[in-house]
Design a protein around this motif. Structure first.
Motif, PDB file in Angstrom:
ATOM      1  N   ASP A 122       0.851  -1.179   0.000  1.00 45.38           N
ATOM      2  CA  ASP A 122       0.000   0.000   0.000  1.00 45.38           C
ATOM      3  C   ASP A 122       0.895   1.240   0.000  1.00 45.38           C
ATOM      4  O   ASP A 122       1.537   1.565   1.000  1.00 45.38           O
ATOM      5  N   TYR A 123       0.943   1.942  -1.132  1.00 46.84           N
ATOM      6  CA  TYR A 123       1.847   3.079  -1.278  1.00 46.84           C
ATOM      7  C   TYR A 123       1.579   4.164  -0.246  1.00 46.84           C
ATOM      8  O   TYR A 123       2.510   4.744   0.318  1.00 46.84           O
ATOM      9  N   VAL A 124       0.322   4.453  -0.005  1.00 48.73           N
ATOM     10  CA  VAL A 124      -0.036   5.495   0.946  1.00 48.73           C
ATOM     11  C   VAL A 124       0.448   5.132   2.349  1.00 48.73           C
ATOM     12  O   VAL A 124       1.008   5.970   3.070  1.00 48.73           O
ATOM     13  N   SER A 125       0.269   3.868   2.732  1.00 45.19           N
ATOM     14  CA  SER A 125       0.717   3.427   4.057  1.00 45.19           C
ATOM     15  C   SER A 125       2.232   3.520   4.189  1.00 45.19           C
ATOM     16  O   SER A 125       2.749   3.878   5.253  1.00 45.19           O
ATOM     17  N   LEU A 126       2.953   3.203   3.130  1.00 42.00           N
ATOM     18  CA  LEU A 126       4.415   3.287   3.157  1.00 42.00           C
ATOM     19  C   LEU A 126       4.875   4.728   3.352  1.00 42.00           C
ATOM     20  O   LEU A 126       5.798   4.995   4.127  1.00 42.00           O
ATOM     21  N   VAL A 127       4.244   5.659   2.648  1.00 36.87           N
ATOM     22  CA  VAL A 127       4.615   7.063   2.785  1.00 36.87           C
ATOM     23  C   VAL A 127       4.259   7.568   4.186  1.00 36.87           C
ATOM     24  O   VAL A 127       5.024   8.318   4.802  1.00 36.87           O
ATOM     25  N   ARG A 128       3.107   7.161   4.697  1.00 37.98           N
ATOM     26  CA  ARG A 128       2.735   7.558   6.060  1.00 37.98           C
ATOM     27  C   ARG A 128       3.746   7.036   7.073  1.00 37.98           C
ATOM     28  O   ARG A 128       4.101   7.737   8.029  1.00 37.98           O
ATOM     29  N   LYS A 129       4.188   5.812   6.872  1.00 39.59           N
ATOM     30  CA  LYS A 129       5.186   5.216   7.761  1.00 39.59           C
ATOM     31  C   LYS A 129       6.481   6.020   7.724  1.00 39.59           C
ATOM     32  O   LYS A 129       7.079   6.320   8.763  1.00 39.59           O
ATOM     33  N   ALA A 130       6.905   6.396   6.511  1.00 39.44           N
ATOM     34  CA  ALA A 130       8.116   7.203   6.359  1.00 39.44           C
ATOM     35  C   ALA A 130       7.938   8.568   7.010  1.00 39.44           C
ATOM     36  O   ALA A 130       8.855   9.090   7.659  1.00 39.44           O
ATOM     37  N   ARG A 131       6.755   9.144   6.861  1.00 34.17           N
ATOM     38  CA  ARG A 131       6.473  10.457   7.441  1.00 34.17           C
ATOM     39  C   ARG A 131       6.522  10.411   8.963  1.00 34.17           C
ATOM     40  O   ARG A 131       7.015  11.343   9.613  1.00 34.17           O
ATOM     41  N   GLU A 132       6.014   9.327   9.545  1.00 34.14           N
ATOM     42  CA  GLU A 132       6.038   9.175  10.999  1.00 34.14           C
ATOM     43  C   GLU A 132       7.464   9.138  11.521  1.00 34.14           C
ATOM     44  O   GLU A 132       7.796   9.786  12.523  1.00 34.14           O
ATOM     45  N   TYR A 133       8.332   8.367  10.854  1.00 33.41           N
ATOM     46  CA  TYR A 133       9.738   8.316  11.247  1.00 33.41           C
ATOM     47  C   TYR A 133      10.397   9.678  11.067  1.00 33.41           C
ATOM     48  O   TYR A 133      11.203  10.121  11.888  1.00 33.41           O
ATOM     49  N   GLN A 134      10.046  10.331   9.973  1.00 35.53           N
ATOM     50  CA  GLN A 134      10.599  11.652   9.664  1.00 35.53           C
ATOM     51  C   GLN A 134      10.248  12.653  10.758  1.00 35.53           C
ATOM     52  O   GLN A 134      11.117  13.402  11.235  1.00 35.53           O
ATOM     53  N   GLU A 135       8.991  12.684  11.176  1.00 38.21           N
ATOM     54  CA  GLU A 135       8.532  13.626  12.195  1.00 38.21           C
ATOM     55  C   GLU A 135       9.094  13.284  13.567  1.00 38.21           C
ATOM     56  O   GLU A 135       9.554  14.172  14.298  1.00 38.21           O
ATOM     57  N   ARG A 136       9.045  12.007  13.902  1.00 39.38           N
ATOM     58  CA  ARG A 136       9.483  11.561  15.226  1.00 39.38           C
ATOM     59  C   ARG A 136      10.955  11.881  15.465  1.00 39.38           C
ATOM     60  O   ARG A 136      11.374  12.194  16.578  1.00 39.38           O
ATOM     61  N   ASN A 137      11.744  11.814  14.405  1.00 42.89           N
ATOM     62  CA  ASN A 137      13.187  11.999  14.543  1.00 42.89           C
ATOM     63  C   ASN A 137      13.684  13.323  13.969  1.00 42.89           C
ATOM     64  O   ASN A 137      14.877  13.532  13.815  1.00 42.89           O
ATOM     65  N   GLN A 138      12.726  14.202  13.659  1.00 41.90           N
ATOM     66  CA  GLN A 138      13.037  15.565  13.245  1.00 41.90           C
ATOM     67  C   GLN A 138      14.010  15.596  12.064  1.00 41.90           C
ATOM     68  O   GLN A 138      14.988  16.351  12.065  1.00 41.90           O
ATOM     69  N   LEU A 139      13.736  14.799  11.071  1.00 41.03           N
ATOM     70  CA  LEU A 139      14.586  14.780   9.879  1.00 41.03           C
ATOM     71  C   LEU A 139      14.175  15.924   8.957  1.00 41.03           C
ATOM     72  O   LEU A 139      12.987  16.187   8.768  1.00 41.03           O
ATOM     73  N   SER A 140      15.161  16.567   8.362  1.00 39.82           N
ATOM     74  CA  SER A 140      14.874  17.729   7.518  1.00 39.82           C
ATOM     75  C   SER A 140      15.868  17.813   6.370  1.00 39.82           C
ATOM     76  O   SER A 140      17.073  17.627   6.561  1.00 39.82           O
ATOM     77  N   ALA A 141      15.344  18.113   5.192  1.00 42.28           N
ATOM     78  CA  ALA A 141      16.209  18.304   4.024  1.00 42.28           C
ATOM     79  C   ALA A 141      17.134  19.492   4.246  1.00 42.28           C
ATOM     80  O   ALA A 141      18.240  19.544   3.694  1.00 42.28           O
ATOM     81  N   ALA A 142      16.724  20.444   5.071  1.00 42.73           N
ATOM     82  CA  ALA A 142      17.524  21.638   5.343  1.00 42.73           C
ATOM     83  C   ALA A 142      18.829  21.293   6.051  1.00 42.73           C
ATOM     84  O   ALA A 142      19.827  22.021   5.935  1.00 42.73           O
ATOM     85  N   THR A 143      18.835  20.179   6.792  1.00 37.62           N
ATOM     86  CA  THR A 143      20.047  19.745   7.487  1.00 37.62           C
ATOM     87  C   THR A 143      20.752  18.613   6.743  1.00 37.62           C
ATOM     88  O   THR A 143      21.643  17.961   7.292  1.00 37.62           O
ATOM     89  N   GLY A 144      20.312  18.354   5.497  1.00 38.00           N
ATOM     90  CA  GLY A 144      20.971  17.341   4.676  1.00 38.00           C
ATOM     91  C   GLY A 144      20.372  15.961   4.770  1.00 38.00           C
ATOM     92  O   GLY A 144      20.853  15.028   4.128  1.00 38.00           O
ATOM     93  N   ASP A 145      19.313  15.798   5.579  1.00 33.99           N
ATOM     94  CA  ASP A 145      18.669  14.492   5.700  1.00 33.99           C
ATOM     95  C   ASP A 145      17.843  14.192   4.446  1.00 33.99           C
ATOM     96  O   ASP A 145      17.395  15.102   3.750  1.00 33.99           O
TER      97      ASP A 145
END
Length: 215
Positions: free
Chosen positions: A59-82
């Protein structure tokens, strides 16, 4: 810090390595392959999150949501090179009515979600194994599903299965795979397809984009 937890960013953490988070649909092949890149990197911190299900998650939507949760939880940002990457398969079930339209609808929805959060959604058609095959040969021949893909791949890796760790077998051919993947992409563009490709473009993989980042 707890094992497996990504250290959070802070104003005084300017020297933290950029994090490359890879969320995979599969629970075996993809995680095993990308885990190897952890040991060869000094300038980036690679984290791999595989499926908890042996059958994988399609499920593509579920995969992106999963990635978003990890991204938010760990404060990942393209601005810092993540960077955050989702590895998904086309995985079309041709026994379903209108399989292409339904899959592409979900894929387009997931891509919009991913674009809004600086998440890279990469697609392999019919499956991740096409990336492995491109280490050995260039092909634009239609490959229906995983079973057919496995049959072709076993010409080069006779013992290949979903649980196999093939990194050491293919590693020295990575540059060849990148070039072959780009050639396949150019072939489909010249054939009238437009980017980003849907699940009806077969064979195809843009996993090469992540490999260029890792290398």
């Amino acid at each position: 810090m707890a094992k497996g937890k990504i250290e959070k960013r802070g104003a005084k953490r300017r020297n933290v390595k950029p994090i490359v988070l890879i969320v995979t649909e599969g629970s075996q092949t993809e995680p095993k392959y990308f885990e190897h890149f952890k040991t060869r990197q000094n300038n980036i911190d690679i984290r791999v999150v595989g499926s908890r299900s042996s059958a994988g998650e399609t499920d593509y939507v579920s995969l992106v949501r999963k990635a978003r949760e990890y991204q938010e939880r760990n404060q990942l940002s393209a601005a810092t090179g993540d960077s955050v990457w989702v590895i998904a398969d086309a995985d079309v079930n041709y026994n379903n009515p209108k399989p292409i339209a339904e899959k592409n609808s979900k894929l387009n929805q997931a891509r919009k979600m991913a674009d809004n959060r600086d998440i890279n959604l990469l697609l392999s058609s019919p499956c991740f194994e096409v990336w492995l095959l491109l280490h050995y040969q260039y092909t634009t021949k239609f490959i229906k599903d995983y079973a057919d893909m496995k049959s072709v791949l076993q010409k080069y890796i006779p013992t290949y299965t979903k649980t196999a760790d093939v990194y050491e077998l293919v590693n020295d051919r990575t540059k060849t795979a990148i070039e072959n993947a780009k050639r396949v992409e150019r072939h489909h563009l010249q054939d009238g397809c437009t980017l980003p490709f849907g699940v009806d473009v077969n064979p195809f993989t843009d996993v090469y984009k992540l490999l260029e980042r890792l290398l």
